[in-house]
Design a protein around this motif. Structure first.
Motif, PDB file in Angstrom:
ATOM      1  N   SER A  97       0.829  -1.212   0.000  1.00  0.00           N
ATOM      2  CA  SER A  97       0.000   0.000   0.000  1.00  0.00           C
ATOM      3  C   SER A  97       0.867   1.268   0.000  1.00  0.00           C
ATOM      4  O   SER A  97       0.481   2.300  -0.545  1.00  0.00           O
ATOM      5  CB  SER A  97      -0.943   0.001   1.195  1.00  0.00           C
ATOM      6  N   TYR A  98       2.049   1.175   0.591  1.00  0.00           N
ATOM      7  CA  TYR A  98       2.925   2.345   0.727  1.00  0.00           C
ATOM      8  C   TYR A  98       3.460   2.818  -0.620  1.00  0.00           C
ATOM      9  O   TYR A  98       3.592   4.026  -0.837  1.00  0.00           O
ATOM     10  CB  TYR A  98       4.082   2.014   1.681  1.00  0.00           C
ATOM     11  N   ILE A  99       3.770   1.883  -1.517  1.00  0.00           N
ATOM     12  CA  ILE A  99       4.350   2.299  -2.806  1.00  0.00           C
ATOM     13  C   ILE A  99       3.331   3.031  -3.675  1.00  0.00           C
ATOM     14  O   ILE A  99       3.706   3.741  -4.602  1.00  0.00           O
ATOM     15  CB  ILE A  99       4.964   1.099  -3.581  1.00  0.00           C
ATOM     16  N   GLY A 100       2.047   2.916  -3.346  1.00  0.00           N
ATOM     17  CA  GLY A 100       1.018   3.650  -4.086  1.00  0.00           C
ATOM     18  C   GLY A 100       0.880   5.096  -3.638  1.00  0.00           C
ATOM     19  O   GLY A 100       0.224   5.901  -4.298  1.00  0.00           O
ATOM     20  N   LEU A 101       1.497   5.442  -2.530  1.00  0.00           N
ATOM     21  CA  LEU A 101       1.403   6.805  -2.003  1.00  0.00           C
ATOM     22  C   LEU A 101       2.502   7.682  -2.580  1.00  0.00           C
ATOM     23  O   LEU A 101       3.618   7.228  -2.816  1.00  0.00           O
ATOM     24  CB  LEU A 101       1.533   6.786  -0.470  1.00  0.00           C
ATOM     25  N   GLU A 102       2.172   8.932  -2.805  1.00  0.00           N
ATOM     26  CA  GLU A 102       3.181   9.895  -3.248  1.00  0.00           C
ATOM     27  C   GLU A 102       3.918  10.416  -2.025  1.00  0.00           C
ATOM     28  O   GLU A 102       3.304  10.700  -1.000  1.00  0.00           O
ATOM     29  CB  GLU A 102       2.533  11.058  -3.998  1.00  0.00           C
ATOM     30  N   GLY A 103       5.228  10.544  -2.131  1.00  0.00           N
ATOM     31  CA  GLY A 103       5.999  11.078  -1.015  1.00  0.00           C
ATOM     32  C   GLY A 103       7.489  10.975  -1.259  1.00  0.00           C
ATOM     33  O   GLY A 103       7.939  10.537  -2.327  1.00  0.00           O
ATOM     34  N   ASP A 104       8.252  11.375  -0.272  1.00  0.00           N
ATOM     35  CA  ASP A 104       9.709  11.425  -0.369  1.00  0.00           C
ATOM     36  C   ASP A 104      10.348  10.041  -0.534  1.00  0.00           C
ATOM     37  O   ASP A 104      11.430   9.927  -1.092  1.00  0.00           O
ATOM     38  CB  ASP A 104      10.300  12.077   0.890  1.00  0.00           C
ATOM     39  N   HIS A 105       9.698   9.013  -0.024  1.00  0.00           N
ATOM     40  CA  HIS A 105      10.307   7.684  -0.001  1.00  0.00           C
ATOM     41  C   HIS A 105       9.772   6.756  -1.096  1.00  0.00           C
ATOM     42  O   HIS A 105       9.994   5.560  -1.036  1.00  0.00           O
ATOM     43  CB  HIS A 105      10.095   7.038   1.373  1.00  0.00           C
ATOM     44  N   LYS A 106       9.051   7.293  -2.063  1.00  0.00           N
ATOM     45  CA  LYS A 106       8.414   6.457  -3.084  1.00  0.00           C
ATOM     46  C   LYS A 106       9.437   5.608  -3.840  1.00  0.00           C
ATOM     47  O   LYS A 106       9.258   4.402  -3.994  1.00  0.00           O
ATOM     48  CB  LYS A 106       7.613   7.314  -4.057  1.00  0.00           C
ATOM     49  N   GLU A 107      10.519   6.233  -4.304  1.00  0.00           N
ATOM     50  CA  GLU A 107      11.556   5.502  -5.046  1.00  0.00           C
ATOM     51  C   GLU A 107      12.196   4.417  -4.186  1.00  0.00           C
ATOM     52  O   GLU A 107      12.356   3.275  -4.617  1.00  0.00           O
ATOM     53  CB  GLU A 107      12.647   6.474  -5.529  1.00  0.00           C
ATOM     54  N   GLU A 108      12.563   4.795  -2.963  1.00  0.00           N
ATOM     55  CA  GLU A 108      13.183   3.836  -2.050  1.00  0.00           C
ATOM     56  C   GLU A 108      12.229   2.680  -1.756  1.00  0.00           C
ATOM     57  O   GLU A 108      12.648   1.520  -1.689  1.00  0.00           O
ATOM     58  CB  GLU A 108      13.558   4.516  -0.731  1.00  0.00           C
ATOM     59  N   ALA A 109      10.940   3.011  -1.584  1.00  0.00           N
ATOM     60  CA  ALA A 109       9.948   1.978  -1.282  1.00  0.00           C
ATOM     61  C   ALA A 109       9.811   1.010  -2.458  1.00  0.00           C
ATOM     62  O   ALA A 109       9.707  -0.213  -2.257  1.00  0.00           O
ATOM     63  CB  ALA A 109       8.609   2.622  -0.951  1.00  0.00           C
ATOM     64  N   ASP A 110       9.807   1.540  -3.689  1.00  0.00           N
ATOM     65  CA  ASP A 110       9.731   0.675  -4.881  1.00  0.00           C
ATOM     66  C   ASP A 110      10.915  -0.296  -4.911  1.00  0.00           C
ATOM     67  O   ASP A 110      10.739  -1.500  -5.131  1.00  0.00           O
ATOM     68  CB  ASP A 110       9.716   1.512  -6.167  1.00  0.00           C
ATOM     69  N   LYS A 111      12.114   0.243  -4.710  1.00  0.00           N
ATOM     70  CA  LYS A 111      13.316  -0.602  -4.731  1.00  0.00           C
ATOM     71  C   LYS A 111      13.275  -1.647  -3.624  1.00  0.00           C
ATOM     72  O   LYS A 111      13.614  -2.810  -3.835  1.00  0.00           O
ATOM     73  CB  LYS A 111      14.575   0.269  -4.590  1.00  0.00           C
ATOM     74  N   LEU A 112      12.857  -1.210  -2.445  1.00  0.00           N
ATOM     75  CA  LEU A 112      12.796  -2.114  -1.302  1.00  0.00           C
ATOM     76  C   LEU A 112      11.775  -3.227  -1.547  1.00  0.00           C
ATOM     77  O   LEU A 112      12.034  -4.397  -1.260  1.00  0.00           O
ATOM     78  CB  LEU A 112      12.454  -1.332  -0.034  1.00  0.00           C
ATOM     79  N   PHE A 113      10.620  -2.868  -2.102  1.00  0.00           N
ATOM     80  CA  PHE A 113       9.580  -3.869  -2.384  1.00  0.00           C
ATOM     81  C   PHE A 113      10.086  -4.896  -3.388  1.00  0.00           C
ATOM     82  O   PHE A 113       9.861  -6.108  -3.232  1.00  0.00           O
ATOM     83  CB  PHE A 113       8.320  -3.190  -2.910  1.00  0.00           C
TER      84      PHE A 113
END
Length: 194
Positions: A173-189
């Protein structure tokens, strides 16, 4: 030399001495008058000038206090530290868990304490009912930003303590949110999903 010349000479010398003494007395009177005038000016300044200047300062302080926007009004901007204490921020019933404090717990390896602080901060937020609608909207956006950051910290803690399935669930659910950590969250996922 005759007696008459000597008398004339003595009279001239006495006249010169008397003239010089008179000039010195005139100079002394002028000096004392000047000093007296300066003291009078100084007394006037002390009597009228200082109270007038103090009155102007008091009027300015009162004017600024009266004209400054009140806390809670839409046009209020935080201008100093005392204003920050009076603003109706969200109340954290379980104690305010500061982001820096949580980050410090994570960095020092106190993951259980960090998780408790994150959960407490995420659950226990209340906005005062007496705030204006504009203020409520602002505070809700602040809470949303705070929740976004806390969720990111929670994901990091979950990964560090080996609960990757929970972290993966949050990341979906977090990667669907806009924010500062979007890129990092995508990579982490993507790295966890493998």
């Amino acid at each position: 030399m005759n007696e008459e010349n000597i008398d004339n000479r003595i009279e001239r010398v006495i006249g010169k001495v008397a003239s010089k003494k008179e000039m010195m007395d005139r100079w002394k009177r002028d000096y004392e008058e000047e000093q007296s005038r300066k003291r009078t000016i100084r007394k006037r300044w002390m009597l009228y000038g200082i109270p007038a200047a103090a009155s102007v300062v008091v009027i300015c302080v009162i004017g600024l206090t009266v004209l400054r926007p009140k806390v809670g009004s839409p046009d209020h901007e935080l201008s100093n530290v005392t204003d920050i204490e009076n603003v109706n921020y969200p109340v954290f019933r379980g104690g305010e868990s500061d982001m820096n404090e949580i980050s410090g717990l994570i960095e020092s390896g106190k993951y259980d304490e960090a998780m408790s602080a994150i959960d407490s901060a995420m659950k226990d937020t209340v906005i005062d009912a007496s705030v204006t609608p504009e203020r409520r909207e602002y505070l809700e956006s602040v809470l949303a930003d705070r929740h976004y950051e806390l969720t990111w910290l929670k994901i990091q803690v979950l990964i560090k303590i080996g609960r990757c399935d929970e972290a993966k669930g949050l990341l979906k659910s977090y990667i669907g949110l806009e924010g500062d950590h979007k890129e990092e969250a995508d990579k982490l996922f993507k790295s966890i999903d493998k």
